[in-house]
Design a protein around this motif. Structure first.
Motif, mmCIF file in Angstrom:
data_model
loop_
_atom_site.group_PDB
_atom_site.id
_atom_site.type_symbol
_atom_site.label_atom_id
_atom_site.label_comp_id
_atom_site.label_asym_id
_atom_site.label_seq_id
_atom_site.Cartn_x
_atom_site.Cartn_y
_atom_site.Cartn_z
ATOM 1 N N HIS A 293 20.899 -38.969 3.134
ATOM 2 C CA HIS A 293 20.661 -37.527 3.222
ATOM 3 C C HIS A 293 19.860 -37.075 2.001
ATOM 4 N N ALA A 294 19.092 -36.015 2.157
ATOM 5 C CA ALA A 294 18.349 -35.436 1.024
ATOM 6 C C ALA A 294 19.320 -35.033 -0.078
ATOM 7 N N HIS B 48 26.696 -35.561 2.454
ATOM 8 C CA HIS B 48 26.370 -35.110 1.102
ATOM 9 C C HIS B 48 26.955 -36.060 0.057
ATOM 10 N N VAL C 166 11.707 -38.090 1.561
ATOM 11 C CA VAL C 166 11.739 -37.370 2.835
ATOM 12 C C VAL C 166 12.001 -38.299 4.019
ATOM 13 N N GLN D 200 13.667 -41.003 4.169
ATOM 14 C CA GLN D 200 15.090 -41.388 4.200
ATOM 15 C C GLN D 200 15.912 -40.285 4.865
ATOM 16 N N ASP D 201 15.685 -39.053 4.446
ATOM 17 C CA ASP D 201 16.421 -37.920 5.002
ATOM 18 C C ASP D 201 16.121 -37.728 6.487
ATOM 19 N N THR D 202 14.850 -37.910 6.856
ATOM 20 C CA THR D 202 14.477 -37.772 8.274
ATOM 21 C C THR D 202 15.212 -38.786 9.125
ATOM 22 N N THR E 74 14.190 -35.934 -6.888
ATOM 23 C CA THR E 74 13.092 -35.978 -5.920
ATOM 24 C C THR E 74 13.608 -36.481 -4.579
ATOM 25 N N THR E 75 13.267 -35.759 -3.536
ATOM 26 C CA THR E 75 13.695 -36.129 -2.186
ATOM 27 C C THR E 75 12.789 -37.209 -1.621
ATOM 28 N N SER F 65 24.492 -38.792 -0.275
ATOM 29 C CA SER F 65 23.111 -38.320 -0.376
ATOM 30 C C SER F 65 22.355 -38.952 -1.546
ATOM 31 N N GLN F 66 21.060 -38.792 -1.506
ATOM 32 C CA GLN F 66 20.184 -39.291 -2.565
ATOM 33 C C GLN F 66 20.594 -38.648 -3.893
ATOM 34 N N SER G 208 18.903 -37.993 9.434
ATOM 35 C CA SER G 208 19.136 -36.926 10.416
ATOM 36 C C SER G 208 19.019 -37.432 11.846
#
Length: 182
Positions: free
Chosen positions: A87-88, A33, A98, A100-102, A95-96, A36-37, A105
């Motif tokens: 991370h999102a 976190h 996605v 990047q978050d995927t 704005t996420t 995170s973005q 993870s």
């Protein structure tokens, strides 16, 4: 160098929350976190992930044991990529991205698997205190992530306990058995 990277990790994960986004709670929020973005100074946490990953690779490649090299390499490389993919966002209004978050993870999961297999292998290959501490680290690497999902209110503290113990073990305690070139 190990001491520098370990102390950097401790300082960043302890002090960065003070200047991160409003509402960041060290007990509830993870180190991801912090990187995170949209998080203020996310680059500091993400560089720390990369430093930890490179150090993990260096430590495990100092042995002639291929098992350590492979799983230490998986652990270290995936940790580096965890820092490269963010991370999102956990704050509203951002704005996420996605993909990047995927990828974050995927690499975070691969980091955990790599470390668990590294510690489990050390449990099998070692003797005495090295074996027992490796068994404890394997257990920590399995139980704490499960607890993080089960008790999300304290996942930040749980993750820090896991990371501090894992990097202390890897950087300062783990001694691969001599004479093996497996």
């Amino acid at each position: 160098m190990r001491i520098f990277v370990f102390v950097t990790f401790l300082l960043v994960t302890s002090l960065l929350p003070l200047i991160s986004f409003d509402g960041y709670q060290i007990v509830r929020h993870t180190t991801s976190h912090l990187g995170s973005q949209g998080a203020p100074f996310a680059w500091v946490m993400n560089i720390t992930f990369v430093l930890l990953g490179f150090m993990a690779i260096l430590v495990t490649w100092q042995t002639r044991i291929w098992y350590y090299r492979v799983w230490g390499g998986v652990f270290g490389i995936s940790l580096c990529f965890t820092g490269l993919f963010r991370h999102a966002p956990i704050v509203d209004g951002i704005t996420t991205i996605v993909w990047q978050d995927t990828w974050h993870s995927i690499f975070a999961t691969t980091t955990g698997i790599g470390f668990t297999l590294l510690a489990a292998g050390h449990t099998v290959m070692s003797r005495g205190a090295q074996r027992w501490v490796a068994l404890i680290m394997t257990t920590v690497a399995i139980v704490i992530p499960i607890a993080m999902f089960g008790i999300p209110e304290i996942m930040g503290i749980l993750q820090r306990v896991m990371f501090i113990s894992a990097f202390w073990w890897l950087f300062f305690y783990m001694k691969p058995p001599s004479g093996l070139s497996v």
